[in-house]
Design an enzyme around this catalytic site. Structure first.
Site, mmCIF file in Angstrom:
data_model
loop_
_atom_site.group_PDB
_atom_site.id
_atom_site.type_symbol
_atom_site.label_atom_id
_atom_site.label_comp_id
_atom_site.label_asym_id
_atom_site.label_seq_id
_atom_site.Cartn_x
_atom_site.Cartn_y
_atom_site.Cartn_z
ATOM 1 N N ARG A 14 0.609 114.224 -5.373
ATOM 2 C CA ARG A 14 -0.354 114.702 -4.393
ATOM 3 C C ARG A 14 -1.546 115.326 -5.113
ATOM 4 N NH1 ARG A 14 1.250 111.771 -1.117
ATOM 5 N NH2 ARG A 14 2.039 112.190 0.982
ATOM 6 N N GLU A 73 -10.167 113.243 -0.697
ATOM 7 C CA GLU A 73 -10.199 111.778 -0.737
ATOM 8 C C GLU A 73 -11.078 111.233 0.382
ATOM 9 O OE1 GLU A 73 -6.203 110.268 -0.739
ATOM 10 O OE2 GLU A 73 -5.744 111.140 -2.691
ATOM 11 N N HIS A 100 -5.529 105.761 -4.209
ATOM 12 C CA HIS A 100 -4.305 106.172 -3.505
ATOM 13 C C HIS A 100 -3.484 104.948 -3.067
ATOM 14 C CE1 HIS A 100 -2.545 109.723 -1.014
ATOM 15 N NE2 HIS A 100 -1.583 108.873 -1.353
#
Length: 317
Positions: free
Chosen positions: A229, A258, A277
């Protein structure tokens, strides 16, 4: 009639597998914005989550009893509201170990063989050897977050001839690790490792765990890889450590914010690999999720409770 809603974009074959686990139920698949909002108030079980449906799912009169998340991390869910409602949450742990481990190794191999630099030279049409090339064999890998993904990463690391150090909350030993420790062993793991891979979930305890002090513990020749994370990393501290050569490189699939802002200095650093991601994504992802969900549905239909991957609200995983 009991109702199940699936939001995860399953194939017809996967949908049929899920339906067959709960014969006689009203099973509805689709995108949240395309479904009648009333279906969410009736849903006892939902696979996936959508902001568009959140208000209806959390209404006092809604029938929601179980949420199957589509990811291993569940920090994006309204956990406090779900706990107050008495709903069970299950995560998708077990779906991601193969692609996540392969993503981490793709980055490690790229740094060792300087593939990230070779790709940049290719774009410039330059034939240019890049100095000393490394090997993974004989190196030490530190895995922070030694769950299912960490264990698969450790298994592959041993096949490469690496020494593997692990860290997990319990400190219990696990297969494929040469040494396992609890949270108190983090600084020693960082100091010994040539590659550090973070696979921790987001919890109150993991926020900015990797700060300036932690990067200072690492070898100047070491690489940091984050497929866990983004919240676990102080991005400013990492950027400074990379810019000043206090660590050799970073492979980053996740970020505090993000997408990473397009003016962020990490984009232009030669010693950084950035991916959007995608570490857990795979052509087999939905099939594995459908299998997990169908198995849990069988248990839920029989006992009123899924059998696997139940999230502890206190731990947030």
């Amino acid at each position: 009639m009991r109702t199940l809603v699936g939001l995860s974009g399953f194939t017809p074959e996967q949908e049929e597998r899920i339906r067959s686990a709960v014969p006689g139920w009203n099973v509805v698949f689709g995108k949240a914005k395309e479904l009648d909002p009333g279906i969410f108030r009736e849903a006892e079980v939902i696979c996936g989550w959508a902001k568009e449906a959140e208000a209806d799912l959390l209404r006092p009169d809604a029938k929601l009893r179980w949420v199957q998340a589509g990811s291993a991390g569940v920090d994006y869910l309204p956990l406090k509201a779900l706990e107050q409602k008495g709903a069970v949450v299950t995560d998708a742990s077990g779906v991601h170990p193969v692609p996540m481990a392969e993503t981490a190794f793709a980055m490690m191999l790229a740094f060792g063989r300087k593939l990230h630099l070779a790709v940049r030279k290719q774009a410039e049409r330059k034939w240019e050897p890049l100095g000393a090339y490394g090997e993974l064999r004989g190196k030490t890998l530190g895995i922070v977050g030694a769950g299912a993904i960490g264990e698969e990463t450790a298994r592959i690391a041993q096949a490469f001839g690496m020494r593997v150090l692990g860290l997990r909350r319990s400190g219990r030993p696990a297969p494929y690790f040469d040494r396992m420790s609890g949270p108190e062993g983090l600084d020693d793991l960082l100091a010994e490792s040539d590659y550090v891979v973070n696979i921790l979930p987001h919890t109150e305890r993991t926020v900015r765990l990797f700060d300036a002090g932690r990067f200072a513990r690492m070898k100047p020749t070491a690489c940091f890889i984050n497929v866990g994370r983004g919240s676990a990393v102080d991005t400013a501290a990492l950027t400074e450590a990379l810019a000043e050569g206090r660590i050799a490189g970073a492979g980053l699939d996740v970020f505090e914010k993000e997408p990473l802002p397009d003016d962020h200095p990490l984009w232009s650093m030669d010693n950084v690999i950035i991916t959007p991601h995608m570490g857990g994504l795979s052509e087999r992802y939905k099939d594995r999720l459908a299998e997990l969900f169908a198995d849990n549905l069988l248990a839920y239909a029989a006992s009123g409770r899924p059998a696997r991957n139940i999230v502890d609200y206190g731990l947030m995983y």
